[in-house]
Scaffold this active site. Structure first.
Site, PDB file in Angstrom:
ATOM      1  N   TRP A  94       0.816  -1.214   0.000  1.00 61.43           N
ATOM      2  CA  TRP A  94       0.000   0.000   0.000  1.00 61.43           C
ATOM      3  C   TRP A  94       0.856   1.274   0.000  1.00 61.43           C
ATOM      4  CZ3 TRP A  94      -2.939  -3.307  -1.433  1.00 61.43           C
ATOM      5  CH2 TRP A  94      -3.968  -3.943  -0.773  1.00 61.43           C
ATOM      6  N   ASN A 135      -7.165  -0.651  -4.739  1.00 60.65           N
ATOM      7  CA  ASN A 135      -7.290  -2.051  -4.361  1.00 60.65           C
ATOM      8  C   ASN A 135      -8.752  -2.489  -4.453  1.00 60.65           C
ATOM      9  OD1 ASN A 135      -6.660  -4.638  -3.090  1.00 60.65           O
ATOM     10  ND2 ASN A 135      -7.705  -3.796  -1.294  1.00 60.65           N
ATOM     11  N   GLU A 136      -9.021  -3.399  -5.377  1.00 55.10           N
ATOM     12  CA  GLU A 136     -10.321  -4.036  -5.544  1.00 55.10           C
ATOM     13  C   GLU A 136     -11.486  -3.049  -5.655  1.00 55.10           C
ATOM     14  OE1 GLU A 136     -10.755  -7.074  -2.523  1.00 55.10           O
ATOM     15  OE2 GLU A 136      -9.291  -8.381  -3.514  1.00 55.10           O
ATOM     16  N   TYR A 173     -10.444 -15.528  -4.149  1.00 57.60           N
ATOM     17  CA  TYR A 173     -10.641 -16.024  -2.784  1.00 57.60           C
ATOM     18  C   TYR A 173     -11.838 -16.962  -2.774  1.00 57.60           C
ATOM     19  CZ  TYR A 173      -7.151 -12.717  -1.292  1.00 57.60           C
ATOM     20  OH  TYR A 173      -5.962 -12.047  -1.138  1.00 57.60           O
ATOM     21  N   GLU A 195      -3.536 -11.534  -6.353  1.00 57.08           N
ATOM     22  CA  GLU A 195      -3.876 -11.933  -4.974  1.00 57.08           C
ATOM     23  C   GLU A 195      -4.489 -13.329  -4.983  1.00 57.08           C
ATOM     24  OE1 GLU A 195      -6.117  -9.725  -2.113  1.00 57.08           O
ATOM     25  OE2 GLU A 195      -5.421  -7.787  -2.846  1.00 57.08           O
ATOM     26  N   TRP A 223      -0.915 -13.930  -1.314  1.00 61.98           N
ATOM     27  CA  TRP A 223      -1.351 -13.137  -0.151  1.00 61.98           C
ATOM     28  C   TRP A 223      -1.225 -14.028   1.072  1.00 61.98           C
ATOM     29  CZ3 TRP A 223      -3.189  -8.060   0.050  1.00 61.98           C
ATOM     30  CH2 TRP A 223      -3.688  -7.650   1.294  1.00 61.98           C
TER      31      TRP A 223
END
Length: 403
Positions: free
Chosen positions: A87, A202-203, A280, A320, A362
């Site tokens: 980040w 991010n996302e 995920y 990720e 991740w």
């Protein structure tokens, strides 16, 4: 004392990454670029195995904790990991980088300076993310709240993508980061080849518009802005890979829902240099067994790889993925098998037709970071089985790079 075998392996990996010099790794000063559907550095193919360590700037803002950053880069380099995503934002709240619009915490910025300088020493390229969809570390909710506090009429978080004042706050942050002069290296971020790419967010997700069109407008505006200031670095959106309305047939590959992005149109924007996906299955397909979840991920990867090569004609990064210790029935062997299967798929796609640069697990952490654990953490020095799987993938990608 390390065994002779271990020492030889470490030296070999260091030689693969760069040149051993005064205990550090010296790598090419070249910027990462794209050529067709592949990455290159100094004109040669660049394939990689990498990792996420989102926490680095925050931890490095305390000088007494900076050894954790050095430990991770040292262990990562020894495992052949050459790309790290982290980040470059922390908006409002505790130890914020951006305390309020246009007001920055110099100590935290120096933490990011240190991260970049350490990555440079250990031959690791960085992908730096500039904002967050979620409330962790501020995110779009904090930006909208700042506008509300200033008397700007805003209705919800997704005004982040459309409100002129909120967008000006974001642009200011981009400018502040890109033009920052590193206090350790004296190099402006926008001129530092240690940085592989910028990530817009991010996302990104948008509940106000599931088609992907609202996010598309924002990406176009912000990508043009970033490139107007820095045309040396690569740029990507930060997407998970969800399909939108542009090709309805592709929505069958989503995990049963949309999130307001469109993998095709968002990545067709010419200033966007490469595509990204996250996965995920333990969260997206909660309740399904490991075999079904793995089948989903493999199809998810293959479909996006195909679309990146044939429709978008840009390289893909699987940026990720991981398996959580919090999952029912978790075991280290199950996690290692999950990583091995995904790594094998990444390698096979790279070998069979190119188009994918590598994967970023991740996430990697240092010892003594229990308060940051999210279930996905891997401490390389404490997880030899995972480290072995990761190192094997690094060797395979490096060998393919030089094939």
């Amino acid at each position: 004392m390390k065994s002779a075998t271990c020492v030889c392996k470490v030296i070999f990996l260091l030689l693969v990454v760069g040149l051993v010099c005064e205990g550090q790794v010296v790598v090419s000063s070249g910027f990462v670029e794209t050529r067709g559907t592949g990455f290159i550095v100094d004109g040669s193919p660049f394939l990689f195995n990498g990792f996420n360590s989102y926490w680095m700037m925050t931890v490095a803002s305390q000088p007494s904790q900076r050894s954790k950053i050095s430990d991770v880069f040292r262990e990562a380099a020894a495992a052949g990991l050459t790309v790290c995503r982290t980040w470059a934002f922390s908006d409002g709240g505790d130890r914020a980088l951006q305390m309020s619009p246009r007001l920055y915490n110099e100590a935290v910025f120096q933490g990011l300076d240190f991260v970049i300088s350490e990555a440079r020493k250990y031959g690791v390229k960085l992908i730096l993310s500039l904002s967050n969809n979620y409330e962790d570390y501020g995110g779009k909710a904090q930006y909208v709240q700042w506008a509300r506090n200033a008397g700007v009429p805003v209705s919800g978080e997704d005004d982040f993508y459309t409100n002129a004042v909120v967008k000006s706050y974001y642009k200011n942050h981009v400018k502040k980061v890109l033009t920052r002069i590193n206090t350790f290296t004296r190099i402006a971020y926008k001129d530092d080849s240690t940085i592989m790419a910028w990530e817009l967010m991010n996302e990104p997700r948008c509940q106000a518009d599931y088609s992907g069109k609202t996010v598309n407008g924002w990406v176009q505006e912000m990508a043009s802005y970033v490139k107007s200031m820095d045309n040396k670095h690569l740029l990507e959106v930060g997407m998970e890979g969800f399909y939108g309305d542009s090709i309805p047939d592709r929505k069958q590959y989503n995990p049963g829902y949309q999130v307001g992005t469109d993998f095709i149109t968002n990545n067709q924007i010419k200033e966007i240099d490469f595509t990204t996906i996250h996965a995920y299955p333990d969260i997206w397909l909660s309740g399904q067994n490991d075999n079904l979840q793995m089948a989903f991920v493999q199809k998810w990867l293959t479909t996006h790889w195909t679309d990146s090569r044939t429709i978008l004609k840009k390289p893909l990064v699987f940026s990720e993925f991981g398996k959580s210790k919090k999952d029912p029935g978790y075991s280290e062997s199950a996690r290692d098998a999950f990583l091995y299967t995904l790594y094998t798929k990444i390698y096979e796609l790279a070998r069979s037709g190119g188009g994918i640069g590598g994967g970023l697990v991740w996430q990697i952490m240092a010892q003594g970071m229990d308060s940051y654990y999210d279930g996905y953490e891997i401490v390389l020095s404490q997880n030899p089985s995972a480290a072995a799987v990761i190192s094997q993938q690094s060797r395979k990608m490096t060998a393919l790079e030089h094939a």
